[in-house]
Design a protein around this motif. Structure first.
Motif, PDB file in Angstrom:
ATOM      1  N   PRO A 159       0.835  -1.199   0.000  1.00  0.00           N
ATOM      2  CA  PRO A 159       0.000   0.000   0.000  1.00  0.00           C
ATOM      3  C   PRO A 159       0.874   1.255   0.000  1.00  0.00           C
ATOM      4  O   PRO A 159       1.997   1.230   0.509  1.00  0.00           O
ATOM      5  N   THR A 160       0.352   2.315  -0.581  1.00  0.00           N
ATOM      6  CA  THR A 160       1.081   3.586  -0.572  1.00  0.00           C
ATOM      7  C   THR A 160       0.270   4.687   0.097  1.00  0.00           C
ATOM      8  O   THR A 160       0.831   5.698   0.493  1.00  0.00           O
ATOM      9  N   SER A 161      -1.029   4.484   0.191  1.00  0.00           N
ATOM     10  CA  SER A 161      -1.870   5.495   0.816  1.00  0.00           C
ATOM     11  C   SER A 161      -3.185   4.855   1.231  1.00  0.00           C
ATOM     12  O   SER A 161      -3.483   3.728   0.851  1.00  0.00           O
ATOM     13  N   GLY A 162      -3.949   5.619   2.001  1.00  0.00           N
ATOM     14  CA  GLY A 162      -5.247   5.165   2.465  1.00  0.00           C
ATOM     15  C   GLY A 162      -5.418   5.474   3.934  1.00  0.00           C
ATOM     16  O   GLY A 162      -4.492   5.949   4.600  1.00  0.00           O
ATOM     17  N   ASP A 163      -6.597   5.215   4.427  1.00  0.00           N
ATOM     18  CA  ASP A 163      -6.897   5.379   5.838  1.00  0.00           C
ATOM     19  C   ASP A 163      -6.057   4.366   6.609  1.00  0.00           C
ATOM     20  O   ASP A 163      -6.102   3.163   6.336  1.00  0.00           O
ATOM     21  N   VAL A 164      -5.271   4.839   7.567  1.00  0.00           N
ATOM     22  CA  VAL A 164      -4.356   3.962   8.289  1.00  0.00           C
ATOM     23  C   VAL A 164      -5.092   2.796   8.944  1.00  0.00           C
ATOM     24  O   VAL A 164      -4.566   1.676   9.010  1.00  0.00           O
ATOM     25  N   ILE A 165      -6.300   3.025   9.401  1.00  0.00           N
ATOM     26  CA  ILE A 165      -7.047   1.952  10.051  1.00  0.00           C
ATOM     27  C   ILE A 165      -7.390   0.861   9.042  1.00  0.00           C
ATOM     28  O   ILE A 165      -7.264  -0.331   9.328  1.00  0.00           O
ATOM     29  N   ASP A 166      -7.794   1.260   7.842  1.00  0.00           N
ATOM     30  CA  ASP A 166      -8.079   0.274   6.794  1.00  0.00           C
ATOM     31  C   ASP A 166      -6.817  -0.473   6.386  1.00  0.00           C
ATOM     32  O   ASP A 166      -6.856  -1.691   6.156  1.00  0.00           O
ATOM     33  N   LEU A 167      -5.698   0.237   6.286  1.00  0.00           N
ATOM     34  CA  LEU A 167      -4.436  -0.407   5.904  1.00  0.00           C
ATOM     35  C   LEU A 167      -4.001  -1.431   6.954  1.00  0.00           C
ATOM     36  O   LEU A 167      -3.551  -2.527   6.615  1.00  0.00           O
ATOM     37  N   ILE A 168      -4.144  -1.061   8.204  1.00  0.00           N
ATOM     38  CA  ILE A 168      -3.769  -1.981   9.286  1.00  0.00           C
ATOM     39  C   ILE A 168      -4.680  -3.207   9.280  1.00  0.00           C
ATOM     40  O   ILE A 168      -4.198  -4.341   9.385  1.00  0.00           O
ATOM     41  N   THR A 169      -5.985  -3.001   9.131  1.00  0.00           N
ATOM     42  CA  THR A 169      -6.892  -4.157   9.129  1.00  0.00           C
ATOM     43  C   THR A 169      -6.690  -5.008   7.877  1.00  0.00           C
ATOM     44  O   THR A 169      -6.847  -6.230   7.940  1.00  0.00           O
ATOM     45  N   ASP A 170      -6.311  -4.388   6.760  1.00  0.00           N
ATOM     46  CA  ASP A 170      -5.962  -5.178   5.565  1.00  0.00           C
ATOM     47  C   ASP A 170      -4.783  -6.096   5.871  1.00  0.00           C
ATOM     48  O   ASP A 170      -4.758  -7.263   5.459  1.00  0.00           O
ATOM     49  N   ASP A 171      -3.789  -5.573   6.581  1.00  0.00           N
ATOM     50  CA  ASP A 171      -2.645  -6.406   6.971  1.00  0.00           C
ATOM     51  C   ASP A 171      -3.088  -7.517   7.915  1.00  0.00           C
ATOM     52  O   ASP A 171      -2.587  -8.646   7.827  1.00  0.00           O
ATOM     53  N   HIS A 172      -4.010  -7.223   8.814  1.00  0.00           N
ATOM     54  CA  HIS A 172      -4.517  -8.268   9.707  1.00  0.00           C
ATOM     55  C   HIS A 172      -5.117  -9.414   8.897  1.00  0.00           C
ATOM     56  O   HIS A 172      -4.886 -10.591   9.225  1.00  0.00           O
ATOM     57  N   ARG A 173      -5.862  -9.096   7.854  1.00  0.00           N
ATOM     58  CA  ARG A 173      -6.427 -10.158   7.004  1.00  0.00           C
ATOM     59  C   ARG A 173      -5.303 -10.911   6.281  1.00  0.00           C
ATOM     60  O   ARG A 173      -5.367 -12.126   6.108  1.00  0.00           O
ATOM     61  N   ARG A 174      -4.253 -10.191   5.891  1.00  0.00           N
ATOM     62  CA  ARG A 174      -3.096 -10.824   5.250  1.00  0.00           C
ATOM     63  C   ARG A 174      -2.422 -11.786   6.231  1.00  0.00           C
ATOM     64  O   ARG A 174      -2.028 -12.892   5.860  1.00  0.00           O
ATOM     65  N   PHE A 175      -2.299 -11.378   7.507  1.00  0.00           N
ATOM     66  CA  PHE A 175      -1.725 -12.274   8.516  1.00  0.00           C
ATOM     67  C   PHE A 175      -2.526 -13.562   8.581  1.00  0.00           C
ATOM     68  O   PHE A 175      -1.955 -14.661   8.621  1.00  0.00           O
ATOM     69  N   GLU A 176      -3.845 -13.432   8.632  1.00  0.00           N
ATOM     70  CA  GLU A 176      -4.715 -14.609   8.736  1.00  0.00           C
ATOM     71  C   GLU A 176      -4.530 -15.530   7.529  1.00  0.00           C
ATOM     72  O   GLU A 176      -4.462 -16.760   7.695  1.00  0.00           O
ATOM     73  N   GLN A 177      -4.424 -14.961   6.336  1.00  0.00           N
ATOM     74  CA  GLN A 177      -4.215 -15.776   5.128  1.00  0.00           C
ATOM     75  C   GLN A 177      -2.871 -16.489   5.169  1.00  0.00           C
ATOM     76  O   GLN A 177      -2.779 -17.683   4.854  1.00  0.00           O
ATOM     77  N   LEU A 178      -1.829 -15.770   5.551  1.00  0.00           N
ATOM     78  CA  LEU A 178      -0.502 -16.379   5.594  1.00  0.00           C
ATOM     79  C   LEU A 178      -0.417 -17.456   6.674  1.00  0.00           C
ATOM     80  O   LEU A 178       0.193 -18.510   6.452  1.00  0.00           O
ATOM     81  N   LEU A 179      -1.025 -17.212   7.812  1.00  0.00           N
ATOM     82  CA  LEU A 179      -1.022 -18.230   8.862  1.00  0.00           C
ATOM     83  C   LEU A 179      -1.791 -19.470   8.417  1.00  0.00           C
ATOM     84  O   LEU A 179      -1.392 -20.595   8.729  1.00  0.00           O
TER      85      LEU A 179
END
Length: 183
Positions: free
Chosen positions: A10-30
């Protein structure tokens, strides 16, 4: 650095959305880490880079702003988030230090890491991010998003999930008293 796994850039966006997007990425990778058919070593390296970059950027840039600007996010919530980052990093280090990925020790370490990350995600989204969504202005969240994304991506480019760096981060957390010696 890993290849073939989408770490998100990501390069921009609402920080809360970016963080929660990463949380979903963590779940996928795990989830992939638990699959016997996955290249677990590649997934483990990718997960390490995203987890470390995410947490370091969050603690450097996001938590201090939320502590000042979100009245429903108290210092205890932030400190608890930092402690949970340290616990997750310690569990990540245990996983990274294992030689093979097809052992019971690997399965156990992946389960421990998954449990800690899932717990942290739930608490952070409820007690820190949700209040911040309503209490921190759109402008500040967008500015933070750009800064957080740039820092996160730079850390990934530096291979921040390398075992030696994770060891250093865990040792620093121990010095700061973020890790309970009894666990």
């Amino acid at each position: 650095m890993t290849s073939g796994i989408d770490l998100g850039r990501p390069t921009s966006g609402d920080v809360i959305d970016l963080i929660t997007d990463d949380h979903r990425r963590f779940e996928q990778l795990l989830s992939q880490l638990r699959l016997a058919t996955a290249d677990r070593d590649e997934v483990r390296r990718a997960f390490a880079n995203v987890l470390i970059a995410h947490g370091e950027a969050e603690e450097e840039l996001v938590y201090p702003v939320l502590r000042r600007k979100a009245s429903d996010v108290d210092a205890h919530d932030i400190e608890h988030g930092e402690e949970e980052h340290a616990e997750g990093n310690e569990a990540l280090l245990a996983l990274l230090e294992l030689k093979g990925t097809d052992t019971q020790a690997f399965t156990d370490a992946a389960e421990e890491l998954s449990n800690l990350v899932a717990h942290h995600i739930a608490e952070e989204e409820l007690s820190i991010l949700q209040p911040a969504r309503t209490e921190v202005s759109d402008r500040v969240r967008l500015e933070l998003g750009e800064k957080w994304a740039a820092r996160r991506n730079a850390l990934i480019d530096q291979d921040c999930g390398a075992v030696d760096n994770v060891r250093r981060i865990v040792a620093e957390a121990e010095k700061q008293g973020l890790l309970d010696d009894d666990e």
